[in-house]
Design an enzyme around this catalytic site. Sequence first.
Site, PDB file in Angstrom:
ATOM      1  N   ASP A  94       0.867  -1.178   0.000  1.00  0.00           N
ATOM      2  CA  ASP A  94       0.000   0.000   0.000  1.00  0.00           C
ATOM      3  C   ASP A  94       0.905   1.230   0.000  1.00  0.00           C
ATOM      4  O   ASP A  94       2.123   1.112   0.172  1.00  0.00           O
ATOM      5  CB  ASP A  94      -0.877  -0.011   1.274  1.00  0.00           C
ATOM      6  CG  ASP A  94      -1.764   1.228   1.396  1.00  0.00           C
ATOM      7  OD1 ASP A  94      -2.340   1.654   0.380  1.00  0.00           O
ATOM      8  OD2 ASP A  94      -1.867   1.792   2.505  1.00  0.00           O
ATOM      9  N   SER A  95       0.289   2.386  -0.167  1.00  0.00           N
ATOM     10  CA  SER A  95       1.036   3.638  -0.096  1.00  0.00           C
ATOM     11  C   SER A  95       1.621   3.854   1.304  1.00  0.00           C
ATOM     12  O   SER A  95       2.594   4.570   1.462  1.00  0.00           O
ATOM     13  CB  SER A  95       0.108   4.795  -0.422  1.00  0.00           C
ATOM     14  OG  SER A  95      -1.005   4.769   0.444  1.00  0.00           O
ATOM     15  N   CYS A 123      -4.182  -1.218  -2.070  1.00  0.00           N
ATOM     16  CA  CYS A 123      -4.380   0.229  -2.189  1.00  0.00           C
ATOM     17  C   CYS A 123      -5.268   0.433  -3.408  1.00  0.00           C
ATOM     18  O   CYS A 123      -4.954  -0.077  -4.498  1.00  0.00           O
ATOM     19  CB  CYS A 123      -3.026   0.902  -2.398  1.00  0.00           C
ATOM     20  SG  CYS A 123      -3.126   2.643  -2.834  1.00  0.00           S
ATOM     21  N   GLU A 129      -5.356   8.788   9.517  1.00  0.00           N
ATOM     22  CA  GLU A 129      -3.958   8.564   9.928  1.00  0.00           C
ATOM     23  C   GLU A 129      -3.599   9.353  11.174  1.00  0.00           C
ATOM     24  O   GLU A 129      -2.746   8.928  11.950  1.00  0.00           O
ATOM     25  CB  GLU A 129      -3.026   8.922   8.782  1.00  0.00           C
ATOM     26  CG  GLU A 129      -3.152   7.905   7.687  1.00  0.00           C
ATOM     27  CD  GLU A 129      -1.906   7.728   6.874  1.00  0.00           C
ATOM     28  OE1 GLU A 129      -1.056   8.617   6.902  1.00  0.00           O
ATOM     29  OE2 GLU A 129      -1.818   6.689   6.213  1.00  0.00           O
ATOM     30  N   CYS A 187     -11.169   2.796  -0.402  1.00  0.00           N
ATOM     31  CA  CYS A 187      -9.851   3.191   0.100  1.00  0.00           C
ATOM     32  C   CYS A 187      -9.581   2.282   1.281  1.00  0.00           C
ATOM     33  O   CYS A 187     -10.472   2.078   2.119  1.00  0.00           O
ATOM     34  CB  CYS A 187      -9.862   4.653   0.531  1.00  0.00           C
ATOM     35  SG  CYS A 187      -8.314   5.149   1.317  1.00  0.00           S
ATOM     36  N   HIS A 238      -8.026   2.652   3.878  1.00  0.00           N
ATOM     37  CA  HIS A 238      -8.078   3.280   5.206  1.00  0.00           C
ATOM     38  C   HIS A 238      -9.505   3.245   5.797  1.00  0.00           C
ATOM     39  O   HIS A 238      -9.681   3.391   7.001  1.00  0.00           O
ATOM     40  CB  HIS A 238      -7.707   4.769   5.126  1.00  0.00           C
ATOM     41  CG  HIS A 238      -6.240   5.038   4.980  1.00  0.00           C
ATOM     42  ND1 HIS A 238      -5.527   4.682   3.865  1.00  0.00           N
ATOM     43  CD2 HIS A 238      -5.356   5.637   5.824  1.00  0.00           C
ATOM     44  CE1 HIS A 238      -4.270   5.062   4.026  1.00  0.00           C
ATOM     45  NE2 HIS A 238      -4.138   5.643   5.205  1.00  0.00           N
TER      46      HIS A 238
HETATM   47  N1  DGL Z   1      -4.837   3.422   1.007  1.00  0.00           N
HETATM   48  C1  DGL Z   1      -4.892   4.205  -0.216  1.00  0.00           C
HETATM   49  C2  DGL Z   1      -6.022   3.719  -1.113  1.00  0.00           C
HETATM   50  O1  DGL Z   1      -6.638   2.722  -0.835  1.00  0.00           O
HETATM   51  C3  DGL Z   1      -5.146   5.654   0.016  1.00  0.00           C
HETATM   52  C4  DGL Z   1      -4.093   6.430   0.685  1.00  0.00           C
HETATM   53  C5  DGL Z   1      -3.294   7.291  -0.204  1.00  0.00           C
HETATM   54  O2  DGL Z   1      -3.783   8.283  -0.783  1.00  0.00           O
HETATM   55  O3  DGL Z   1      -2.116   6.999  -0.302  1.00  0.00           O
HETATM   56  O4  DGL Z   1      -6.319   4.336  -2.102  1.00  0.00           O
END
Ligand code: DGL
Length: 275
Positions: free
Chosen positions: A18-19, A81, A162, A194, A196
Amino acid sequence: MAKKENNLNANNPIGIFDSGIGGLTVAHAITKALPNEKIIYFGDTAHLPYGDKSPDSIKYYSIRIAQLLLQKKCKMIVIACNTASALAYETVKDFVGNQALVVNVIDPVVEEVTNAKKVKRIGVIATKGTVKSDLYAQKIKAVNEKLDVASLATPLLVGMIEEGFFNNKISRTIINDYLSRPKLSKIDSLILACTHFPLIKPEIEEYYKGKVNIVDSAGVVAKYVHDLLKKKKLLTTQKNPQHHFYVSDYTKSFEKSTKVFFRKKIKLEEAAIWK
Ligand code: DGL
């Protein structure tokens, strides 16, 4: 040219990236569904967030990360991600070839939501990059062109989560502001596009009071990973896996935040692939 090694061995690990640390929600769900599988997680904290980056940058980062996961013998690479899944899945698949299986977080969720009963209008909340790609709408309409898709970029949510702002007055105000936008009116389903967002699912459920089917990727992707490994006869026969969690830029604050995403504190190691 040296022959590329094939990592498709049942006892090899599952790579997840992931990012940053948001994809730990998917990693956690995978460890619950598949407790014997060894996980190698990579969070590209040096480039966080991906949501605002160009498609070329996301492709470049994703290939380098896939290369690292292949070096670590991963039999499968899960792109945990949505932004990277939307912008770099095909590129990663081409790069990996038959060395490992590649899974994105979009296809399993599209399958889940389009299979649900009484679905007509689907909302999607995601980063700017995911929304701009329009991939959810395209994939949903490829399954059923009569379905209506309304996508809304909700860029404040990633930073908010976050920083630990969820389940409080501030997060409720921001979530309610986004969900009450006219764009999302009359939806019967909402995709939390997303990785998150599982952390704010309770607040989103509270907002809709059971009137909207809310789908997040963690559990759905974990089930998909289980079924695919089973089908390919790649489920491990070993026990007591030793997971590894890498980030491209280590800070104590990232390590502290892992607890909310993985539900227990984990040790982060630095794999400084960009330094
Ligand atoms: N976890 C990333 C996603 O699912 C989003 C976070 C980011 O912008 O890096 O898109």
